[in-house]
Design a protein around this motif. Structure first.
Motif, PDB file in Angstrom:
ATOM      1  N   ASP A 229      23.298  -7.981 -16.853  1.00 31.45           N
ATOM      2  CA  ASP A 229      24.075  -8.996 -17.579  1.00 31.45           C
ATOM      3  C   ASP A 229      23.669  -9.099 -19.048  1.00 31.45           C
ATOM      4  O   ASP A 229      24.098 -10.011 -19.758  1.00 31.45           O
ATOM      5  CB  ASP A 229      23.914 -10.362 -16.894  1.00 31.45           C
ATOM      6  CG  ASP A 229      22.443 -10.755 -16.693  1.00 31.45           C
ATOM      7  OD1 ASP A 229      21.558 -10.001 -17.161  1.00 31.45           O
ATOM      8  OD2 ASP A 229      22.183 -11.799 -16.062  1.00 31.45           O
ATOM      9  N   GLY A 230      22.818  -8.148 -19.522  1.00 31.23           N
ATOM     10  CA  GLY A 230      22.391  -8.177 -20.920  1.00 31.23           C
ATOM     11  C   GLY A 230      21.240  -9.133 -21.188  1.00 31.23           C
ATOM     12  O   GLY A 230      20.712  -9.183 -22.290  1.00 31.23           O
ATOM     13  N   LYS A 231      20.841  -9.899 -20.173  1.00 34.12           N
ATOM     14  CA  LYS A 231      19.702 -10.805 -20.319  1.00 34.12           C
ATOM     15  C   LYS A 231      18.446 -10.097 -19.825  1.00 34.12           C
ATOM     16  O   LYS A 231      18.526  -9.126 -19.080  1.00 34.12           O
ATOM     17  CB  LYS A 231      19.936 -12.085 -19.504  1.00 34.12           C
ATOM     18  CG  LYS A 231      21.134 -12.883 -20.004  1.00 34.12           C
ATOM     19  CD  LYS A 231      21.403 -14.083 -19.105  1.00 34.12           C
ATOM     20  CE  LYS A 231      22.608 -14.862 -19.635  1.00 34.12           C
ATOM     21  NZ  LYS A 231      23.073 -15.883 -18.684  1.00 34.12           N
ATOM     22  N   TYR A 232      17.293 -10.621 -20.228  1.00 37.89           N
ATOM     23  CA  TYR A 232      16.026 -10.007 -19.823  1.00 37.89           C
ATOM     24  C   TYR A 232      15.478 -10.659 -18.555  1.00 37.89           C
ATOM     25  O   TYR A 232      15.724 -11.837 -18.282  1.00 37.89           O
ATOM     26  CB  TYR A 232      14.992 -10.100 -20.951  1.00 37.89           C
ATOM     27  CG  TYR A 232      15.223  -9.068 -22.018  1.00 37.89           C
ATOM     28  CD1 TYR A 232      14.546  -7.846 -21.985  1.00 37.89           C
ATOM     29  CD2 TYR A 232      16.142  -9.288 -23.041  1.00 37.89           C
ATOM     30  CE1 TYR A 232      14.778  -6.880 -22.954  1.00 37.89           C
ATOM     31  CE2 TYR A 232      16.381  -8.325 -24.009  1.00 37.89           C
ATOM     32  CZ  TYR A 232      15.696  -7.126 -23.954  1.00 37.89           C
ATOM     33  OH  TYR A 232      15.933  -6.162 -24.896  1.00 37.89           O
ATOM     34  N   TYR A 233      14.732  -9.847 -17.794  1.00 40.06           N
ATOM     35  CA  TYR A 233      14.069 -10.317 -16.577  1.00 40.06           C
ATOM     36  C   TYR A 233      12.655  -9.766 -16.571  1.00 40.06           C
ATOM     37  O   TYR A 233      12.391  -8.704 -17.142  1.00 40.06           O
ATOM     38  CB  TYR A 233      14.818  -9.854 -15.322  1.00 40.06           C
ATOM     39  CG  TYR A 233      16.161 -10.524 -15.178  1.00 40.06           C
ATOM     40  CD1 TYR A 233      16.314 -11.678 -14.411  1.00 40.06           C
ATOM     41  CD2 TYR A 233      17.276 -10.031 -15.858  1.00 40.06           C
ATOM     42  CE1 TYR A 233      17.545 -12.314 -14.314  1.00 40.06           C
ATOM     43  CE2 TYR A 233      18.512 -10.669 -15.768  1.00 40.06           C
ATOM     44  CZ  TYR A 233      18.638 -11.810 -14.986  1.00 40.06           C
ATOM     45  OH  TYR A 233      19.849 -12.442 -14.908  1.00 40.06           O
ATOM     46  N   GLY A 234      11.773 -10.497 -15.899  1.00 37.69           N
ATOM     47  CA  GLY A 234      10.394 -10.025 -15.749  1.00 37.69           C
ATOM     48  C   GLY A 234      10.001  -9.992 -14.292  1.00 37.69           C
ATOM     49  O   GLY A 234      10.241 -10.955 -13.544  1.00 37.69           O
ATOM     50  N   VAL A 235       9.426  -8.860 -13.852  1.00 38.13           N
ATOM     51  CA  VAL A 235       8.819  -8.793 -12.523  1.00 38.13           C
ATOM     52  C   VAL A 235       7.310  -8.978 -12.696  1.00 38.13           C
ATOM     53  O   VAL A 235       6.748  -8.569 -13.710  1.00 38.13           O
ATOM     54  CB  VAL A 235       9.136  -7.465 -11.791  1.00 38.13           C
ATOM     55  CG1 VAL A 235      10.614  -7.395 -11.437  1.00 38.13           C
ATOM     56  CG2 VAL A 235       8.738  -6.239 -12.615  1.00 38.13           C
ATOM     57  N   PHE A 236       6.676  -9.615 -11.718  1.00 35.52           N
ATOM     58  CA  PHE A 236       5.246  -9.913 -11.839  1.00 35.52           C
ATOM     59  C   PHE A 236       4.691 -10.195 -10.456  1.00 35.52           C
ATOM     60  O   PHE A 236       5.440 -10.356  -9.484  1.00 35.52           O
ATOM     61  CB  PHE A 236       5.023 -11.119 -12.759  1.00 35.52           C
ATOM     62  CG  PHE A 236       5.753 -12.367 -12.341  1.00 35.52           C
ATOM     63  CD1 PHE A 236       5.130 -13.353 -11.590  1.00 35.52           C
ATOM     64  CD2 PHE A 236       7.091 -12.554 -12.702  1.00 35.52           C
ATOM     65  CE1 PHE A 236       5.815 -14.489 -11.193  1.00 35.52           C
ATOM     66  CE2 PHE A 236       7.781 -13.698 -12.313  1.00 35.52           C
ATOM     67  CZ  PHE A 236       7.142 -14.667 -11.554  1.00 35.52           C
ATOM     68  N   LEU A 237       3.364 -10.247 -10.360  1.00 35.93           N
ATOM     69  CA  LEU A 237       2.772 -10.559  -9.073  1.00 35.93           C
ATOM     70  C   LEU A 237       2.460 -12.044  -8.985  1.00 35.93           C
ATOM     71  O   LEU A 237       2.226 -12.720  -9.986  1.00 35.93           O
ATOM     72  CB  LEU A 237       1.523  -9.712  -8.810  1.00 35.93           C
ATOM     73  CG  LEU A 237       0.238  -9.978  -9.599  1.00 35.93           C
ATOM     74  CD1 LEU A 237      -0.564 -11.173  -9.080  1.00 35.93           C
ATOM     75  CD2 LEU A 237      -0.658  -8.757  -9.567  1.00 35.93           C
TER      76      LEU A 237
END
Length: 561
Positions: A301-309
């Motif tokens: 969607d053009g937005k940023y996401y972060g994966v993390f523990l």
């Protein structure tokens, strides 16, 4: 890879145990209390021990990898088109030439892999540290993650958590965590982030180009510990360096720096940390903790996401299911990215990205929430969730018409060697696991059944063995490498039996059925304490294993009441 032909080069025991009808049922209260509504999905997106997520994108395809330590095969890799629905496509390190963990403890092996797609040469790279087999820091690559990865290129630098960065101009760099220069260490946990130029032709760092770009962390005067897991991103012509800080425990966080040059100097953001759960009430409900070790990606969607523990401790505050993979939207409308709601108590549900449909648990997509994982082992290819420890599954497993045959190796679960055990991760604090076992042990040296394992020194073994002419179910608890039988019961075995373990938070109960319906308890309810990292230490989560051995030392005995 089919498993049916393995018996040709492995001498299979005549009475090798056969396992069938494997049923894992998750039943965490949080999911019953928070059912999904239309347009929602759960985080963690991967439950159970899938720590240290790293992510990359090529076009519409997202790929994500995780630490695997001494699990074989290593570095599980997942694919998605939308960051919500994930399919495991295999493991990056699936050959003994890439992964040499046969003689190492469970928490050594592969740490913190990073995956990056290089658009300049249309190649994927997975770089990691392997604490085993003489590897150290290493990189493998491929044009297509579905088609397997190269053998490792050993890299000439020390430290851990390496990550590659590919600039638009074709230049490449490695950043990683390292010790400070000799004599410069100021306190326990003082680390630095280094950068090197990287030679794409030779797949090697360029000697003499190393430079410290972060010393200690955001503010050295506050003695920050364990600056690690660095990633560089380029946005609007500037270079952003994101790192974990505080160690992978209660003080874990994510911080960010900016520079006009990939080699620095880097200035920390004024609003660090940009993700952490460390400032919150320890008594909060539905606690998620230890958030950090993140990676960013631009979503569909053009937005940023972060994966993390992060972790979800049980009611005793213990971490049995390990460090899991969470996701949050990231607001990067200002100069620095900030995890949306990353500094307040995390919720179990998120809103779907625009235009995405939640298909988790359907059509081959990984399940989350409370799910059931059933496997009859009738396929000639094992589900990727089943893994070995220290050695390939193919060395001891064969699929038959009756189910999964495990050829017992003369190795005990407490030994630091490849074991004949097929594991999957515990993915809920509360679950029931049932397996059907067809086995007639010929001697007391033989045992087959279930193991619940945090490490070679902390585990439960629950299995069928023989003493003289009789068959017994034994339950053994191993703590700090010292084993004791806590229950044993003589049983008549005329046909396959069902073994069951039921966990309700910290309480684990073992039972069996000989008629398919009436389950009889073996021993009292026991504590899951030894299956937690709080007690056992290390970096892995608890695993449920189908275990067979011809080196059994768990013998039935008269229990002193």
């Amino acid at each position: 890879m089919g498993l049916s032909g393995n018996s040709q080069h492995v001498k299979v025991a005549k009475n090798a145990p056969v396992f069938s009808n494997s049923v894992y049922v998750g039943s965490d209260k949080i999911y019953n209390d928070h059912p999904l509504q239309e347009g929602e999905f759960y985080t963690p997106i991967l439950q159970g021990a899938y720590p240290d997520p790293a992510i990359t994108r090529k076009g519409e395809d997202y790929y994500m990898v995780h630490s695997s330590f001494a699990i074989f095969p290593g570095v599980p890799i997942f694919h998605s088109k939308d960051l919500v629905n994930w399919t495991q496509i295999g493991h990056v390190l699936d050959r003994t030439s890439q992964l040499k963990v046969h003689d190492t403890g469970i928490s050594a092996g592969v740490y913190a892999p990073a995956i990056k797609y290089n658009a300049n040469n249309d190649t994927f790279y997975m770089i990691t540290t392997q604490f085993a087999g003489g590897f150290g820091n290493m990189v493998v690559k491929t044009k297509d993650p579905l088609k397997g990865w190269s053998d490792p290129h050993k890299l000439k630098f020390d430290g851990i958590d390496p990550s590659l960065f590919f600039d638009d101009n074709g230049k490449a760099y490695v950043v990683h965590n390292d010790a400070p220069d000799k004599g410069q260490e100021l306190y326990q946990g003082h680390r630095v982030i280094k950068i090197w130029d990287y030679d794409l032709e030779k797949d090697q760092v360029v000697a003499g180009t190393d430079k410290i770009i972060v010393n200690g962390g955001v503010d050295l005067s506050k003695k920050p510990i364990w600056i690690e897991a660095p990633h560089i991103y380029k946005k609007n012509g500037r270079y952003y360096l994101m790192c974990a800080e505080g160690g992978t425990g209660g003080w874990h966080s994510e911080v960010i720096f900016v520079s006009d040059n990939p080699r620095g100097p880097y200035t920390p953001a004024p609003n660090n940390p940009i993700l952490s759960q460390r400032y919150l009430s320890p008594n909060r409900a539905n606690k998620v903790d230890w958030a950090g070790h993140a990676d960013l990606v631009e979503g569909p969607d053009g937005k940023y996401y972060g994966v993390f523990l992060g972790i979800r401790p049980n009611e005793m505050g213990r971490v049995n299911i390990g460090r899991e993979t969470f996701i949050l939207p990231v607001d990067w409308s200002g100069e620095f990215p900030v995890f949306t709601n990353g500094l307040v108590p995390m919720e179990p549900k998120l809103k779907m990205p625009a235009g995405v449909k939640n298909k988790t648990g359907q059509e081959g997509f990984f399940p989350n929430g409370n799910f059931t994982f059933t496997d009859n082992f009738t396929s000639d290819k094992l589900d990727y969730r089943w893994v070995g420890l220290r050695g390939p599954r193919e060395a001891f497993v064969a699929t038959t018409k009756k189910g999964l045959q495990i050829n017992p190796l003369p190795v005990n679960i407490k030994e630091v060697k490849p074991t004949s055990t097929l594991f999957h991760r515990q993915q809920h604090n509360s679950f029931t696991y049932t397996i059907t076992l067809d086995f007639k042990p010929a001697s007391e040296k033989e045992l087959a059944g279930i193991t619940l394992l945090q490490s070679e020194k902390f585990n439960y073994v629950y299995g069928l063995t023989r003493k003289d002419k009789d068959l017994y179910l034994v339950l053994e608890r191993t703590e700090k490498g010292v084993s004791r039988i806590i229950a044993s019961t003589k049983i008549e075995v005329k046909k396959p039996i069902q073994l069951r373990v039921k966990a309700d938070g910290d309480n684990y109960q073992f039972s069996y059925a000989t008629n398919g319906t009436d389950f009889v308890k073996v021993g009292e309810t026991v504590s899951g304490d030894i299956l937690s990292t709080n007690v056992a230490g290390g970096f892995t989560g608890a695993m449920i294993g189908l275990y067979a051995t011809s080196a059994n030392d768990a013998h039935p005995q008269k229990l002193i009441q």
